[in-house]
Design a protein around this motif. Sequence first.
Motif, PDB file in Angstrom:
ATOM      1  N   HIS A   8      31.056  23.490   7.036  1.00  0.00           N
ATOM      2  CA  HIS A   8      30.783  22.845   5.749  1.00  0.00           C
ATOM      3  C   HIS A   8      29.680  21.805   5.894  1.00  0.00           C
ATOM      4  O   HIS A   8      29.871  20.771   6.528  1.00  0.00           O
ATOM      5  N   GLU A  77      29.333  25.019  -1.133  1.00  0.00           N
ATOM      6  CA  GLU A  77      30.509  24.379  -1.734  1.00  0.00           C
ATOM      7  C   GLU A  77      30.307  24.499  -3.241  1.00  0.00           C
ATOM      8  O   GLU A  77      29.189  24.342  -3.730  1.00  0.00           O
ATOM      9  N   HIS A  92      36.619  20.631  -5.247  1.00  0.00           N
ATOM     10  CA  HIS A  92      35.583  21.166  -4.364  1.00  0.00           C
ATOM     11  C   HIS A  92      36.171  22.293  -3.509  1.00  0.00           C
ATOM     12  O   HIS A  92      37.279  22.175  -3.002  1.00  0.00           O
ATOM     13  N   ARG A 121      25.584  21.961  -5.301  1.00  0.00           N
ATOM     14  CA  ARG A 121      27.023  22.240  -5.406  1.00  0.00           C
ATOM     15  C   ARG A 121      27.316  22.628  -6.848  1.00  0.00           C
ATOM     16  O   ARG A 121      27.615  21.778  -7.679  1.00  0.00           O
ATOM     17  N   HIS A 152      38.183  19.348   1.710  1.00  0.00           N
ATOM     18  CA  HIS A 152      38.730  17.970   1.828  1.00  0.00           C
ATOM     19  C   HIS A 152      39.874  17.764   0.817  1.00  0.00           C
ATOM     20  O   HIS A 152      39.762  16.973  -0.125  1.00  0.00           O
ATOM     21  N   ASP A 210      31.150  18.274   6.701  1.00  0.00           N
ATOM     22  CA  ASP A 210      30.636  18.001   5.349  1.00  0.00           C
ATOM     23  C   ASP A 210      29.359  17.159   5.467  1.00  0.00           C
ATOM     24  O   ASP A 210      29.102  16.268   4.656  1.00  0.00           O
TER      25      ASP A 210
HETATM   26 ZN   LIG Z   1      32.964  18.214  -1.383  1.00  0.00          ZN
END
Ligand SMILES: [Zn+2]
Length: 439
Positions: A8, A77, A92, A121, A152, A210
């Motif tokens: 990610h 994402e 998300h 995103r 997350h 992330d």
């Molecule tokens: Zn996110």
Amino acid sequence: MLINCDFHSHSGYAGGVGQISLLDLEVAMEKKGIDVFGTGDCLHPQWREFLKDNLVERKEGLFSNKDNKARFMLQTEVIFTAAVGSGRKSVHTVILFPSFESVENTCKLLDGMGVKNTIGRPFIKCVDRVDVSNRLSKILDVDDKIEAIPAHVMTPQGVYGSNNPIDKMKDFYGAATERITAVETGLSADPEILSLIPELDDYSLISNSDAHSAALNRMGREFTTVDTTSVSYGNIIDSIRKNKIARTAEFNPTEGRFFLTGHRAGKKGHNDAYCVFSPKYTPKDNKCPICSKKLTIGVLARALQLKEIQGGTRQFGELSPSTKDFVRMVPLVEVIAHSIGVLSVVSVKVVELYEKIIGIFGNEARIWFEKDETIRKKLASAELSDNVIENIIKVKNDDFCFSPPGFDGTYGKFSIGGKEDVFNVNLISGYVPGQKRLF
Ligand SMILES: [Zn+2]
Ligand SMILES: [Zn+2]
């Protein structure tokens, strides 16, 4: 074989720092010991074209930039939004793709749904959970190797987040929940926290950075070691689906920006004042004692709530049977900077020491799974101060904490040695306009 994956990340199109160079990523992956890295934002038209022009498929579904190593996995994402209760919830979700063809077909599908791809995103606006389920199912139907992973999960933008909270995953993803096999722990949670939530016993837990940059304290700051027969997209996905996760390397969740409940300094009506609470000290009405608005509920409080709601019996600290090995770590550049008393992780001295240590171990990931004695022995020849060596060993042995822990968008404050009792934080600090200093 064991491979370290970070599934990610984001490109410059998701906001944050400028455009990211694949070359910088490759260099950072070598140093961090990350074998496979998610490209981030692969649905975005410009980034997708850039990736297509610059990546070559080396192994089935895995790509490289300049060299022959199969390093990159196509990944994005997305944000599903839907009505939940009296409001709307945004969740998300990471999506992994086996090929450019599957990425392009997904883009066409999303175009047909009226989804704008011009941000890194994309938002997939849905009416309700039935709609979320239908749209997610359509994406997963594009190719049976596409994998969707709630991102997350405990943060406010995660499926279990405190914004318009839900009781179970299916209350958001509907029937498509059946097709989800893994969840991402995120920086604010780890397998210990997620073991409080009974329904997660059926899921693989994975961990990713992330990251929005190739910086050594960002990319690979969390990762997942997958046990797979060979390095290919299909085998990696198969390992995720069958929970053949060897281990995860985690942030200490108390560092995460949403661990405890509170309000950060700088919020309206706060000036320098902030407040942070463990669940037992959180005001019963959830109102901030400084500004009287609703507090941002932390991950620990949410996990305990979900435990109650789902009828969990495990105590904090008891791990669920599906949990794999995990370590908590701090990026090595941060450990070095802390040890030599400098603030910047890119200062000349920090970089010099980092390179020296990486030269000895080959990459950073190896250090966190090495024996204390081996670390001491190997680093003795490097002319490092004892302080640096012992701090690395302390972090590796989980002898570090964040005090106060992270809350309401603020990272926890790093300290090596000692423990913070996260069940015992009750802090109102700073100046309140028109009032005397509280602490
Ligand atoms: Zn996110
Ligand atoms: Zn407040």
